[in-house]
Each structure stands twice: as structure tokens, then as C-alpha cells.
Scaffold this active site. Structure first.
Site, PDB file in Angstrom:
ATOM      1  N   SER A 136      10.567  -8.154 -10.205  1.00 48.58           N
ATOM      2  CA  SER A 136       9.172  -7.865 -11.005  1.00 48.58           C
ATOM      3  C   SER A 136       9.258  -7.046 -12.071  1.00 48.58           C
ATOM      4  O   SER A 136      10.158  -6.241 -12.240  1.00 48.58           O
ATOM      5  CB  SER A 136       7.989  -7.742 -10.070  1.00 48.58           C
ATOM      6  OG  SER A 136       7.134  -7.253 -10.553  1.00 48.58           O
ATOM      7  N   TYR A 149       4.830  -1.139  -4.010  1.00 44.20           N
ATOM      8  CA  TYR A 149       5.505  -2.262  -4.613  1.00 44.20           C
ATOM      9  C   TYR A 149       6.428  -2.053  -5.615  1.00 44.20           C
ATOM     10  O   TYR A 149       7.434  -2.505  -5.706  1.00 44.20           O
ATOM     11  CB  TYR A 149       4.313  -3.277  -5.035  1.00 44.20           C
ATOM     12  CG  TYR A 149       4.958  -4.578  -5.695  1.00 44.20           C
ATOM     13  CD1 TYR A 149       5.265  -5.420  -4.665  1.00 44.20           C
ATOM     14  CD2 TYR A 149       4.509  -4.901  -6.870  1.00 44.20           C
ATOM     15  CE1 TYR A 149       5.909  -6.664  -5.207  1.00 44.20           C
ATOM     16  CE2 TYR A 149       4.854  -6.243  -7.128  1.00 44.20           C
ATOM     17  CZ  TYR A 149       5.504  -7.209  -6.578  1.00 44.20           C
ATOM     18  OH  TYR A 149       6.177  -8.304  -6.924  1.00 44.20           O
TER      19      TYR A 149
END
Length: 250
Positions: A136, A149
Site C-alpha cells: 500500500s 496499518y
């Protein structure tokens, strides 16, 4: 030569399912894995009904013995797509629940590690193996409210980079694809613990966030390059997003 085989983790929905569909269309035999047995079996039925080769396995990548049993049952692996992952919560570092961080690290990093370790001998034996890590843009740059995250995806980014160095000279390449803002049916909903309103608000005013199919198209392009070509890191964002903090909401 038998059909090239691609193992896809996190194939029950979103980017994982879209990627499986796309690689099946590219002629791969796809092995679908996810915790939700009904979802991957339904996808396998869809793909075989369309004339593709697909098999489904219920698998939790954080369960090491289960991963080993799964790997032992495969006769060939050419491509491993580490898609399983996800985010939990948007609390600040000061307020975050360590259990949420542990859960995110377990699936995004340790899960990818375990299945990569288990399938690596088969990938080497294929003579032209590919490991793809779906990370990501969070793994490249922190942002507020994303600490757990961000940490997990930084771990996935480090896993891909380290593995590439360690496999240099072997017949296995390591690709990392890092998407930005992607609208799927479950990612934001899971992150906001089922709050549909907050999940939808993430995309408010963004005319065209990425879709799962956009990311699957990018993954398929990277995987189908000639085996001597390695796409080390490919960052893909919607045009409306220049960075985490720079999103056009028109």
C-alpha cells in the site's frame, strides 16, 4: 508443459477476487485461498463455469500448520500473490488497541511470510517463479490515524525488498504493487468496524477512486512481463490522489 499455476491469498473479495479473475482470463490455473470457504468456492465455480481452471481452499494464512498442509498438497506453483490483508481502526497511536496492531501485523506481514516460505521451494522449482506482495502507499509514507496499518504495510514493503535481495540469482522475482485510494466493498467497512456511513465518507467527492479491477489489471501486467523483467515497486493511485494528504474532492 502444464498450465502455469497462480496461488492467490485473500481471494474471497475485493482485489484478491478481481486478481484471480484477471489471471484466470490470462490463462493461469488459479488456486483461490481465503478464510471464507463459501466465498472462494463460489468464485471457483464462477471461473470454472466460464471455462477457466480454478480450485478453492479455505485457508487462514496466519495458521502456520494449515499453511504447511496447503503447500504440501500443491504439485506446482509459478506465481504467489500475497493479497490477504486489511486495516482495523483509525485511532491515534496514543489511543490504539495493541491487539488491533497485532492482528494487522499477523495477516499483512506474518501471513505473507508464512505462505511465501511454504511455497518458495515450488516457486524455485518452477524455473521462473514470481512472488507478488500487495502492499500500500501506507507502506511508504505514514499518515494520521493509520499507525497500525502503516506499520503493517511498512512491514510488507520490507518483506518484499529483503526477499528480493535474498533471492537475487535465483529463478524467482519479487514484485511489489502499492495501491493508493481503492474503493472495494469491504476494506473501509472493516476498517471502520462495520460503520457503513464512515466507510462511504472516505470516498466522498472523489469522482473516480481506483477499483479492485484497476489494481488487478496492474498486478496482471506486472506478473505477465517476461520472467527476466522485475517490477520492483509499482505505485498506483487514482488521478485524484497525489498523496495521502492531497486528494481532489470535487
Amino acid at each position: 508443459m502444464s498450465t502455469r499455476t497462480a496461488v492467490v491469498t485473500g481471494a474471497s473479495s475485493g482485489i484478491g477476487a478481481a486478481t484471480a479473475r484477471r489471471l484466470a482470463a490470462e490463462g493461469y490455473r488459479v488456486v483461490l485461498t481465503a478464510r471464507r470457504k463459501d466465498r472462494v468456492e463460489a468464485l471457483a465455480e464462477e471461473l470454472t463455469g466460464a471455462g477457466h481452471e480454478a480450485v478453492a481452499h479455505a485457508l487462514d494464512v496466519t495458521d502456520r500448520p494449515a499453511v504447511r498442509r496447503f503447500a504440501d498438497g500443491l504439485d506446482r506453483v509459478d506465481v504467489l500473490l500475497n493479497v490477504a490483508g486489511g486495516a482495523i481502526g483509525t485511532e491515534t497511536v496514543a489511543e490504539a488497541d495493541p491487539d488491533d496492531w497485532t492482528a494487522m501485523f499477523a495477516v499483512n506481514v506474518v501471513g505473507a511470510l508464512q505462505i511465501t516460505q511454504a511455497l518458495l521451494p515450488a516457486l524455485v522449482a518452477s524455473g521462473a517463479g514470481t512472488v507478488l506482495v500487495l502492499s500500500s502507499t501506507a507502506g511508504l509514507l505514514p499518515y494520521e490515524g493509520g499507525g497500525g496499518y502503516v506499520a503493517a504495510k511498512h512491514g510488507a514493503h520490507a518483506l518484499a525488498g529483503t526477499l528480493r535481495l535474498e533471492l537475487c540469482g535465483s529463478p524467482v522475482r519479487v514484485i511489489e504493487v502499492a495501491p493508493g485510494l481503492v474503493r472495494t466493498e469491504e476494506f473501509a467497512l472493516n476498517r471502520f468496524r462495520g460503520d457503513a456511513g464512515r466507510a462511504a465518507a472516505v470516498y466522498d467527492g472523489v469522482a473516480q477512486p481506483l477499483t479492485a479491477e484497476d489494481v488487478a489489471d496492474t498486478v496482471a501486467w506486472a506478473v505477465t512481463r517476461p520472467s527476466h523483467v522485475n517490477i520492483d515497486l509499482l505505485v498506483v493511485r487514482p488521478r485524484a490522489q497525489a498523496a495521502h494528504h492531497k486528494i481532489h474532492r470535487g
